[in-house]
Design a protein around this motif. Structure first.
Motif, PDB file in Angstrom:
ATOM      1  N   ASN B 203      -0.372   9.065  61.380  1.00  0.00           N
ATOM      2  CA  ASN B 203      -1.075   8.783  62.585  1.00  0.00           C
ATOM      3  C   ASN B 203       0.154   9.077  63.600  1.00  0.00           C
ATOM      4  N   ASN B 204       1.288   9.556  63.259  1.00  0.00           N
ATOM      5  CA  ASN B 204       2.213   9.906  64.222  1.00  0.00           C
ATOM      6  C   ASN B 204       1.971  11.295  65.045  1.00  0.00           C
ATOM      7  N   PRO B 205       2.417  11.612  66.082  1.00  0.00           N
ATOM      8  CA  PRO B 205       1.775  12.779  66.705  1.00  0.00           C
ATOM      9  C   PRO B 205       2.290  14.093  65.879  1.00  0.00           C
ATOM     10  N   GLN B 206       1.121  14.834  65.684  1.00  0.00           N
ATOM     11  CA  GLN B 206       1.387  16.081  64.748  1.00  0.00           C
ATOM     12  C   GLN B 206       2.693  17.020  65.055  1.00  0.00           C
ATOM     13  N   ASP B 207       3.328  17.116  66.141  1.00  0.00           N
ATOM     14  CA  ASP B 207       4.302  17.773  66.321  1.00  0.00           C
ATOM     15  C   ASP B 207       5.584  17.088  65.864  1.00  0.00           C
ATOM     16  N   GLU B 208       5.665  15.754  65.768  1.00  0.00           N
ATOM     17  CA  GLU B 208       6.777  15.037  65.101  1.00  0.00           C
ATOM     18  C   GLU B 208       6.746  15.338  63.739  1.00  0.00           C
ATOM     19  N   ARG B 209       5.370  15.295  63.177  1.00  0.00           N
ATOM     20  CA  ARG B 209       5.146  15.302  61.951  1.00  0.00           C
ATOM     21  C   ARG B 209       5.602  16.755  61.325  1.00  0.00           C
ATOM     22  N   MET B 210       5.242  17.710  62.135  1.00  0.00           N
ATOM     23  CA  MET B 210       5.832  19.130  61.791  1.00  0.00           C
ATOM     24  C   MET B 210       7.146  19.457  61.717  1.00  0.00           C
ATOM     25  N   GLU B 211       7.897  18.836  62.799  1.00  0.00           N
ATOM     26  CA  GLU B 211       9.298  18.498  62.845  1.00  0.00           C
ATOM     27  C   GLU B 211       9.921  18.377  61.689  1.00  0.00           C
ATOM     28  N   ALA B 212       9.466  17.103  61.097  1.00  0.00           N
ATOM     29  CA  ALA B 212       9.865  16.631  59.855  1.00  0.00           C
ATOM     30  C   ALA B 212       9.799  17.349  58.618  1.00  0.00           C
ATOM     31  N   PHE B 213       8.517  18.022  58.666  1.00  0.00           N
ATOM     32  CA  PHE B 213       8.127  18.990  57.428  1.00  0.00           C
ATOM     33  C   PHE B 213       9.461  19.962  57.709  1.00  0.00           C
ATOM     34  N   ASN B 214       9.451  20.542  58.862  1.00  0.00           N
ATOM     35  CA  ASN B 214      10.348  21.653  59.076  1.00  0.00           C
ATOM     36  C   ASN B 214      11.816  21.192  58.125  1.00  0.00           C
ATOM     37  N   GLN B 215      12.227  20.045  58.721  1.00  0.00           N
ATOM     38  CA  GLN B 215      13.615  19.437  58.102  1.00  0.00           C
ATOM     39  C   GLN B 215      13.576  19.397  56.732  1.00  0.00           C
ATOM     40  N   LEU B 216      12.380  19.021  56.006  1.00  0.00           N
ATOM     41  CA  LEU B 216      12.353  19.106  54.569  1.00  0.00           C
ATOM     42  C   LEU B 216      12.397  20.293  54.015  1.00  0.00           C
ATOM     43  N   PHE B 217      11.750  21.144  54.624  1.00  0.00           N
ATOM     44  CA  PHE B 217      11.590  22.581  54.091  1.00  0.00           C
ATOM     45  C   PHE B 217      13.096  23.497  54.595  1.00  0.00           C
ATOM     46  N   ASP B 218      13.894  23.087  55.482  1.00  0.00           N
ATOM     47  CA  ASP B 218      15.249  23.549  55.654  1.00  0.00           C
ATOM     48  C   ASP B 218      15.920  22.988  54.574  1.00  0.00           C
ATOM     49  N   TYR B 219      15.986  21.827  54.203  1.00  0.00           N
ATOM     50  CA  TYR B 219      16.675  21.105  53.286  1.00  0.00           C
ATOM     51  C   TYR B 219      16.320  21.943  51.968  1.00  0.00           C
ATOM     52  N   LEU B 220      15.228  22.276  51.677  1.00  0.00           N
ATOM     53  CA  LEU B 220      14.848  22.767  50.419  1.00  0.00           C
ATOM     54  C   LEU B 220      15.148  24.109  50.041  1.00  0.00           C
ATOM     55  N   TYR B 221      15.229  25.152  51.277  1.00  0.00           N
ATOM     56  CA  TYR B 221      15.523  26.469  51.365  1.00  0.00           C
ATOM     57  C   TYR B 221      17.284  26.408  51.184  1.00  0.00           C
ATOM     58  N   LYS B 222      17.877  25.520  51.787  1.00  0.00           N
ATOM     59  CA  LYS B 222      19.327  25.375  51.559  1.00  0.00           C
ATOM     60  C   LYS B 222      19.576  25.333  50.030  1.00  0.00           C
ATOM     61  N   GLN B 223      18.883  24.318  49.427  1.00  0.00           N
ATOM     62  CA  GLN B 223      19.050  24.047  47.914  1.00  0.00           C
ATOM     63  C   GLN B 223      18.549  25.718  47.275  1.00  0.00           C
ATOM     64  N   ILE B 224      17.433  26.109  47.599  1.00  0.00           N
ATOM     65  CA  ILE B 224      17.167  27.441  46.990  1.00  0.00           C
ATOM     66  C   ILE B 224      18.234  28.250  47.177  1.00  0.00           C
ATOM     67  N   HIS B 225      18.804  28.534  48.244  1.00  0.00           N
ATOM     68  CA  HIS B 225      19.974  29.429  48.397  1.00  0.00           C
ATOM     69  C   HIS B 225      21.099  28.968  47.527  1.00  0.00           C
ATOM     70  N   ASP B 226      21.572  27.914  47.524  1.00  0.00           N
ATOM     71  CA  ASP B 226      22.626  27.346  46.627  1.00  0.00           C
ATOM     72  C   ASP B 226      22.393  27.735  45.380  1.00  0.00           C
ATOM     73  N   HIS B 227      21.212  27.731  44.769  1.00  0.00           N
ATOM     74  CA  HIS B 227      20.987  28.022  43.277  1.00  0.00           C
ATOM     75  C   HIS B 227      20.867  29.403  43.155  1.00  0.00           C
TER      76      HIS B 227
END
Ligand code: HEM
Ligand code: SF4
Lengths: 66, 423
Positions: B203-227
């Motif tokens: 129930n958090n504002p959608q923009d806030e949720r999107m921002e947090a998803f972006n942080q998750l995917f930033d983290y995952l892409y960092k791991q992908i590049h590292d691998h």
């Protein structure tokens, strides 16, 4: 009694090969298999029924003909 | 080394605009009538969803709410099973119910395959993961998991009271999945934030949720590049190299599956371990029995999974239709409550009781049909080992302060604070 798994229903929950490991096995993807001829020896009847009654997909059949 | 151009651009770069999809007004606050206004994120539900669901099963087996832009809640085992099997009429395009419906063209893959995928795409995306998560494959991780559980208990020192959710249950699945994906264990605190946003912040504002998803995917892409720079024998490298129908996976598929494994693997198992310890802390007879007969732990663990099933999924209705005497509209949510199915007296004897040695237990805690939890063998191993080690090291324990126990709200339910007196 003979054990049979319906591959259309089996989703690889693995209750059968955990509860009755001498009757059921797992393939490389975790789906249940019947490695031998499937004949259930008298001493195995209890675990065979246990496996059937715990399969969430109702994929196991224990038919009475030999 | 040749550059893998799948990952030179991030899949999110291609649409810089606001993501398409449908938003609806967020409705919060006390529920008027659970049959017509239910909400799984209100405090009463978090405190005790079972009483609510048992009542609904009797008087309104397919409940409705206008919240979340319209949603249904079936509570009978047979109805939950039928929806899980009916992938023609119920889509998995989003399995977490919120106030945002992702765009239709996200199907058939969805954002986090295979859980968000519909047939026929689903089959291949799932098949890739199965060999890595078989019972035999996960058995190889048992010794390390056991040693880790011991180290957690060692770290309690001589504290008389510990928070078993925070200091024990939580760490186990985090360590196991971080090892499997090849992520540094010291990143664990970040994973917790990603999960809370996805599952509890609906129930958090959608923009806030999107921002947090972006942080998750930033983290995952960092791991992908590292691998990519330094390939290793782990799941991340496995997914980068995996092929489906002769092609390597698209970048959003690789990252989406990593996101799923991180989210699906942690909160769920943490909840199952915590709920089991909570039950044993308040039920001395069951605790004493398991201490005396540790070989009973696997049977008891199945009963804990039935009675305190941590996971509820969601589906989206594909087309307007009449279903079980209700009029479902296209894009309505359906909350698929495996916990409610598991307590249906039409399916289980003594459905509302925890029967620690229940022999016949065809529960649906790991789902039914084609989306059966890929991690179920891993989760069962973690739950069993976590309980075995705890009971061996701390055979006697009790709730320190029953009112101090808090439960997660939303679709994954388990204790988040669990103060136990251990000495
Ligand atoms: C006690 C712990 C767990 C419970 C209760 C649980 C429950 C579930 C349920 C109910 C589903 C079905 C989803 C649906 O029908 O839409 C599911 C799917 C899934 N789970 Fe779990 N899960 C647990 C642990 C794990 C773990 C440890 C992992 C992996 C690390 C995992 C990975 C997955 C994946 C990949 C799917 C998607 C399968 C597909 O769509 O084909 N889960 N889980
Ligand atoms: S218990 Fe049922 S679904 Fe699971 S592997 Fe055996 S036959 Fe398949």
């Amino acid at each position: 009694m003979k054990a049979h798994i319906d591959p259309q229903r089996c989703q690889g929950h693995g209750r059968c090969y955990t509860l009755a490991p001498d009757l059921f096995g797992e393939d490389d993807e975790g789906y249940g298999t019947v490695p031998g001829d499937g004949v259930v020896q008298p001493a195995q009847v209890h675990t065979a029924r246990l496996a059937r009654s715990n399969c969430p997909e109702s994929a196991i059949d224990l038919s009475e003909e030999s | 080394m040749a550059v893998d151009d799948r990952f030179t651009q991030d899949h999110r770069d291609s649409d810089p605009d606001q993501p398409a999809g449908t938003r609806n007004e967020v409705v919060t606050g006390p529920v008027a009538d659970w049959a017509t206004d239910f909400s799984h994120v209100e405090p009463e539900w978090a405190a005790d969803p079972y009483t609510i669901q048992d009542d609904l099963r009797q008087r309104c087996p397919v409940a409705h709410t206008e919240r979340f832009g319209g949603a249904w809640l079936p509570t009978r085992y047979a109805d939950v099973a039928e929806i899980a099997y009916d992938t023609e009429r119920f889509s998995s395009r989003s399995v977490v119910m919120s106030n945002f419906r992702p765009p239709l063209d996200l199907a058939p893959m969805g954002a986090i395959p295979p859980i968000s995928s519909d047939p026929p795409f689903h089959h291949g995306a799932r098949k890739l993961l199965l060999p890595v998560f078989t019972r035999s494959a996960v058995a190889k991780r048992e010794a390390a998991t056991r040693a880790f559980c011991h180290s957690l208990i060692d770290s309690f020192g001589d504290r008389p009271v510990v928070d078993a959710a925070h200091d024990y249950a939580q760490h186990i699945p985090i360590r196991v999945i971080a090892d499997m994906l090849g992520f540094p264990p010291e990143d664990a605190p970040q994973f917790k934030v990603f999960i809370e946003n996805t599952l509890e912040g609906v129930n958090n504002p959608q923009d806030e949720r999107m921002e947090a998803f972006n942080q998750l995917f930033d983290y995952l892409y960092k791991q992908i590049h590292d691998h990519l720079d330094d390939p290793r024998d782990d799941l991340t490298t496995y997914l980068i190299n995996a092929e489906l129908y002769g092609h390597k996976l698209q970048s959003e598929h690789v990252a989406g599956t990593m996101a799923l494994l991180l989210i699906a693997g942690i909160d769920t198992t943490w909840s199952a371990i915590g709920a089991s310890l909570w039950h044993l802390a308040k039920t001395p007879a069951d605790r004493e029995r398991l201490v005396a007969e540790p070989e009973m732990v696997p049977t008891a663990a199945e009963e804990m999974l039935r009675a305190y099933a941590p996971v509820t999924m969601a589906r989206l209705v594909k087309q307007d239709m009449r279903w079980r005497d209700v009029d479902m509209k296209a894009e309505d949510w359906v909350l698929l409550s495996f916990p409610a199915a598991n307590r249906d007296p039409a399916q289980f004897d003594r459905a509302d009781e925890v029967v620690i040695d229940r022999e016949v237990n065809r529960h649906a805690a790991f789902g039914l049909g084609i989306h059966r939890c890929v991690g179920s063998h891993l989760a069962r191993m973690e739950l069993r080992v976590a309980l075995e080690v705890w009971l061996e090291r701390i055979p006697s324990f009790s709730l320190d302060d029953p009112s101090g126990v808090t439960w997660a709200k939303g679709q994954v339910r388990g204790p988040r604070t669990l103060p136990l007196r251990i000495a």
